[in-house]
Design a protein around this motif. Structure first.
Motif, PDB file in Angstrom:
ATOM      1  N   UNK A 147       0.839  -1.202   0.000  1.00  0.00           N
ATOM      2  CA  UNK A 147       0.000   0.000   0.000  1.00  0.00           C
ATOM      3  C   UNK A 147       0.874   1.253   0.000  1.00  0.00           C
ATOM      4  N   UNK A 148       0.596   2.159  -0.938  1.00  0.00           N
ATOM      5  CA  UNK A 148       1.266   3.451  -0.990  1.00  0.00           C
ATOM      6  C   UNK A 148       0.493   4.467  -0.155  1.00  0.00           C
ATOM      7  N   UNK A 149       1.210   5.432   0.390  1.00  0.00           N
ATOM      8  CA  UNK A 149       0.591   6.530   1.139  1.00  0.00           C
ATOM      9  C   UNK A 149       0.899   7.831   0.418  1.00  0.00           C
ATOM     10  N   UNK A 150      -0.145   8.547   0.010  1.00  0.00           N
ATOM     11  CA  UNK A 150       0.022   9.842  -0.627  1.00  0.00           C
ATOM     12  C   UNK A 150      -0.509  10.918   0.314  1.00  0.00           C
ATOM     13  N   UNK A 151       0.377  11.810   0.742  1.00  0.00           N
ATOM     14  CA  UNK A 151       0.013  12.879   1.669  1.00  0.00           C
ATOM     15  C   UNK A 151      -0.222  14.158   0.868  1.00  0.00           C
ATOM     16  N   UNK A 152      -1.416  14.684   0.971  1.00  0.00           N
ATOM     17  CA  UNK A 152      -1.826  15.907   0.289  1.00  0.00           C
ATOM     18  C   UNK A 152      -1.552  17.078   1.233  1.00  0.00           C
ATOM     19  N   UNK A 153      -0.491  17.831   0.938  1.00  0.00           N
ATOM     20  CA  UNK A 153      -0.077  18.932   1.807  1.00  0.00           C
ATOM     21  C   UNK A 153      -0.378  20.298   1.177  1.00  0.00           C
ATOM     22  N   UNK A 154      -1.539  20.430   0.574  1.00  0.00           N
ATOM     23  CA  UNK A 154      -1.882  21.662  -0.140  1.00  0.00           C
ATOM     24  C   UNK A 154      -1.843  22.895   0.755  1.00  0.00           C
ATOM     25  N   UNK A 155      -2.091  22.712   2.063  1.00  0.00           N
ATOM     26  CA  UNK A 155      -2.198  23.867   2.970  1.00  0.00           C
ATOM     27  C   UNK A 155      -1.127  23.877   4.052  1.00  0.00           C
ATOM     28  N   UNK A 156      -0.080  23.085   3.918  1.00  0.00           N
ATOM     29  CA  UNK A 156       0.857  22.904   5.035  1.00  0.00           C
ATOM     30  C   UNK A 156       1.534  24.199   5.480  1.00  0.00           C
ATOM     31  N   UNK A 157       1.750  25.143   4.564  1.00  0.00           N
ATOM     32  CA  UNK A 157       2.475  26.365   4.929  1.00  0.00           C
ATOM     33  C   UNK A 157       1.709  27.241   5.914  1.00  0.00           C
ATOM     34  N   UNK A 158       0.398  27.025   6.058  1.00  0.00           N
ATOM     35  CA  UNK A 158      -0.398  27.821   6.993  1.00  0.00           C
ATOM     36  C   UNK A 158      -0.430  27.200   8.389  1.00  0.00           C
ATOM     37  N   UNK A 159       0.103  25.998   8.539  1.00  0.00           N
ATOM     38  CA  UNK A 159       0.093  25.299   9.825  1.00  0.00           C
ATOM     39  C   UNK A 159       1.330  25.653  10.634  1.00  0.00           C
ATOM     40  N   UNK A 160       1.276  25.346  11.926  1.00  0.00           N
ATOM     41  CA  UNK A 160       2.452  25.475  12.786  1.00  0.00           C
ATOM     42  C   UNK A 160       3.480  24.452  12.324  1.00  0.00           C
ATOM     43  N   UNK A 161       4.621  24.944  11.834  1.00  0.00           N
ATOM     44  CA  UNK A 161       5.619  24.047  11.249  1.00  0.00           C
ATOM     45  C   UNK A 161       6.257  23.120  12.271  1.00  0.00           C
ATOM     46  N   UNK A 162       6.142  23.449  13.542  1.00  0.00           N
ATOM     47  CA  UNK A 162       6.676  22.570  14.589  1.00  0.00           C
ATOM     48  C   UNK A 162       5.734  21.416  14.884  1.00  0.00           C
TER      49      UNK A 162
END
Length: 325
Positions: A147-162
């Motif tokens: 099974x492959x895992x595809x992570x959709x990070x379209x909005x990651x820059x708006x989250x707390x990077x820590x």
């Protein structure tokens, strides 16, 4: 629509204007130059990066390349409402795992021998939930090797990077891939440009279905300029996140049920009053969407956000329709 309403990043307009002189030429048809730049910024090699016409097109390419009729794709729900359509377009069957909080055990339990991909949205759209590195590692450990895992990070820059997992750093597991876009954080939604990162054996098959999902010449120029303005992009994303949190605090003070969000939006849960709330905001010139049982409110510029709070304050004092007076 979760658009970025802040000014264009420095250099983007100039890059677009300068690129117009070459729109009659094929240029870098498969965006190899952009892929090399992305690979350098990510500390990886170009054969692990594929550029495409936004994250939506890349999601479709990935599913088409790795799924077939009779297979399935597992994803949490609520999540991005186009996942089922994209999965069916690839000939596979979507398997939704219900729960506003994504549970890696429940996701893993939904996997069968027919499952080819698990889709993870981080931050999740529309709930705003942010998943950390330990969550992602636990999911990978719970999944079978096929099974492959595809992570959709379209909005990651708006989250707390820590707090948010960076899927590109977990490259030791070849099953993991991540898709990102310039549409939100970089403000290039009208140009359709994104990229996908993964192991060469996972990324390679996407190139065979890439010719009709090209990144236009002007979009490549804008993306390269936006990468040069990375510091300004991060500054703008922090400003958007601060506005998002300010609106959430204001809504919660008014008694609204609003979970924390790592995206550039909030998910307001009003139950049977969702449509009434949407209509009320429309009367005040504010467009929002009902998504997965809640109302998704995008974060705009401060004046627009103030208008949301003003309208929400007026709505909170209105009686429930149909109530006995």
């Amino acid at each position: 629509m979760n658009e970025n309403h802040w000014p264009a990043l420095p250099g983007v307009r100039e890059a677009l204007v300068n690129s117009l002189a070459d729109v009659n030429l094929t240029g870098d048809a498969l965006a190899a130059g952009l892929e090399r730049r992305l690979a350098a910024d990510l500390g990886t090699t170009p054969d692990r990066v594929v550029a495409g016409a936004g994250s939506g097109a890349l999601l479709q390419q990935f599913l088409t390349a790795h799924c077939a009729p009779g297979t399935s794709v597992v994803h949490a729900w609520p999540s991005f409402d186009l996942y089922p359509l994209l999965i069916r377009n690839a000939g596979a069957e979507p398997v939704a795992v219900p729960g506003e909080q994504q549970d890696f055990r429940a996701v893993a339990a939904a996997v069968t021998d027919d499952t080819r991909v698990v889709l993870v949205c981080n931050p999740n759209n529309p709930t705003g939930e942010v998943l950390g590195e330990e969550w992602l590692r636990s999911l990978l450990a719970a999944l079978p090797q096929h099974v492959l895992v595809l992570v959709d990070e379209a909005y990651r820059e708006f989250a707390d990077q820590a707090e948010i997992a960076d899927a590109t750093t977990l490259s030791a597991d070849p099953r993991l891939a991540v898709v990102r876009t310039f549409s939100k954080s970089h403000g290039l939604i009208g140009l359709r440009v994104g990229y996908l990162v993964g192991a060469q054996e996972v990324v390679g098959p996407l190139r065979r279905v890439a010719p009709f999902h090209r990144v236009p010449t002007v979009a490549q120029a804008a993306a390269l300029a936006a990468l040069d303005a990375g510091a300004r992009m991060r500054e703008q994303c922090r400003a958007v996140a601060a506005e998002r949190d300010r609106v959430r605090a204001g809504l919660r003070e008014l008694g609204y049920d609003v979970p924390p969000s790592g995206g550039n939006y909030l998910w307001v849960r009003l139950g049977p009053r969702n449509q009434e709330f949407i209509a009320h905001l429309a009367e005040h010139g504010i467009a929002v969407r009902e998504v997965a049982g809640g109302v998704r409110v995008s974060t705009g510029v401060p004046e627009a956000n103030d208008a949301v709070l003003t309208a929400a304050r007026a709505f909170s004092g209105r009686p429930v329709e149909g109530a006995v007076r």
